[in-house]
Design an enzyme around this catalytic site. Sequence first.
Site, PDB file in Angstrom:
ATOM      1  N   ILE A 189      22.904   9.514  27.006  1.00  0.00           N
ATOM      2  CA  ILE A 189      22.743   9.979  28.396  1.00  0.00           C
ATOM      3  C   ILE A 189      22.650   8.769  29.330  1.00  0.00           C
ATOM      4  O   ILE A 189      23.280   8.724  30.387  1.00  0.00           O
ATOM      5  CB  ILE A 189      21.462  10.852  28.548  1.00  0.00           C
ATOM      6  CG1 ILE A 189      21.587  12.097  27.685  1.00  0.00           C
ATOM      7  CG2 ILE A 189      21.235  11.234  30.010  1.00  0.00           C
ATOM      8  CD1 ILE A 189      20.311  12.924  27.600  1.00  0.00           C
ATOM      9  N   HIS A 190      21.889   7.754  28.897  1.00  0.00           N
ATOM     10  CA  HIS A 190      21.675   6.574  29.738  1.00  0.00           C
ATOM     11  C   HIS A 190      22.987   5.838  30.041  1.00  0.00           C
ATOM     12  O   HIS A 190      23.237   5.455  31.188  1.00  0.00           O
ATOM     13  CB  HIS A 190      20.691   5.636  29.039  1.00  0.00           C
ATOM     14  CG  HIS A 190      20.488   4.335  29.742  1.00  0.00           C
ATOM     15  ND1 HIS A 190      19.863   4.249  30.960  1.00  0.00           N
ATOM     16  CD2 HIS A 190      20.861   3.067  29.420  1.00  0.00           C
ATOM     17  CE1 HIS A 190      19.842   2.988  31.353  1.00  0.00           C
ATOM     18  NE2 HIS A 190      20.453   2.249  30.434  1.00  0.00           N
ATOM     19  N   VAL A 191      23.828   5.667  29.012  1.00  0.00           N
ATOM     20  CA  VAL A 191      25.097   4.952  29.221  1.00  0.00           C
ATOM     21  C   VAL A 191      25.986   5.753  30.177  1.00  0.00           C
ATOM     22  O   VAL A 191      26.608   5.204  31.082  1.00  0.00           O
ATOM     23  CB  VAL A 191      25.811   4.675  27.878  1.00  0.00           C
ATOM     24  CG1 VAL A 191      27.195   4.093  28.107  1.00  0.00           C
ATOM     25  CG2 VAL A 191      24.979   3.717  27.028  1.00  0.00           C
TER      26      VAL A 191
END
Length: 271
Positions: A189-191
């Site tokens: 999700i972060h990337v």
Amino acid sequence: MSGSVERFDERARREASRYGRTVVRRGELLRHPVYTRVLHWSVAIFFVLSLLSGFALYSPWLFRWLAPLFGGGTMARFLHPWFGLAFDLAFLFQFVNWLAPMAWTKADRRWLRRIKEYTTNEEKVEAEDVGFFNGGQKLYFWAIVVSGVLFLVTGLLLWFDDAAPRWLVALSYVVHDIAALVMLGGFVIHVYEGTAAAPGTFRSMTDGTVSEDWAWTHHPAWYRDVTGRDPREDYERARRRLAGRERAAVAWEREQDERERAAAPEEPPEL
Ligand code: HEM
């Protein structure tokens, strides 16, 4: 945050800025100084190395693909705890560096209540109270803090398994693996959030800067703090300017069409 922590952090930032530069051009804001960027990419590199070497040990199928990257199974087993320790150490410095802006506030609770609008991109700009980090970013940070501690404790028990009771070693396997899967989900999700979801975000971790448009769109309260200007007013002004430019371009194209039509030779009369 205690005074001694602040002093340590300030000194580290000053030292780091002697080895790298951040150029802030007109219409841009400084987002992440050199020190933060070095820490972020150290954390990221050791996280990916820990993840890949860990997955190599996790299942025979993944072992076939991943163990050769580290020179075989024995080497992967040897390196994995060291990559993990390096990840935890790099993140410890990032923890101290980001502790203040990661403090949970009422604005973050309100952000969480609006999470559906955020994920479906219903609003063009974030709510006025979203500061340097939003609630989602802070949750990710605190999930890494908890996982980092769990990795360390359970990792040490697995590393020195002779010194611990068998039930504790067995429990450590389960906790270690669950923490890794949670981190993997958060990482994906972060990337996505740091690249495709919000164009202009990724450069904050490479060049260290963001555009003012990015700042008033995603972090209006931070924009107000650093520029002293109203994010909503600046957004509306930019929107009007853009609409004016579009109207001017359409009018210009129409004028060109008319000129071309006037300059074209008349159609010969049909016989
Ligand atoms: C390898 C791919 C990665 C990319 C492209 C990436 C990108 C970014 C970017 C652009 C930011 C700045 C966001 C902002 O200023 O608003 C950021 C922040 C951050 N990164 Fe990464 N990152 C990566 C890997 C990681 C890893 C592996 C970790 C830790 C396990 C991590 C932890 C964080 C944290 C805690 C923040 C601050 C909170 C947040 O923005 O979510 N990053 N990252």
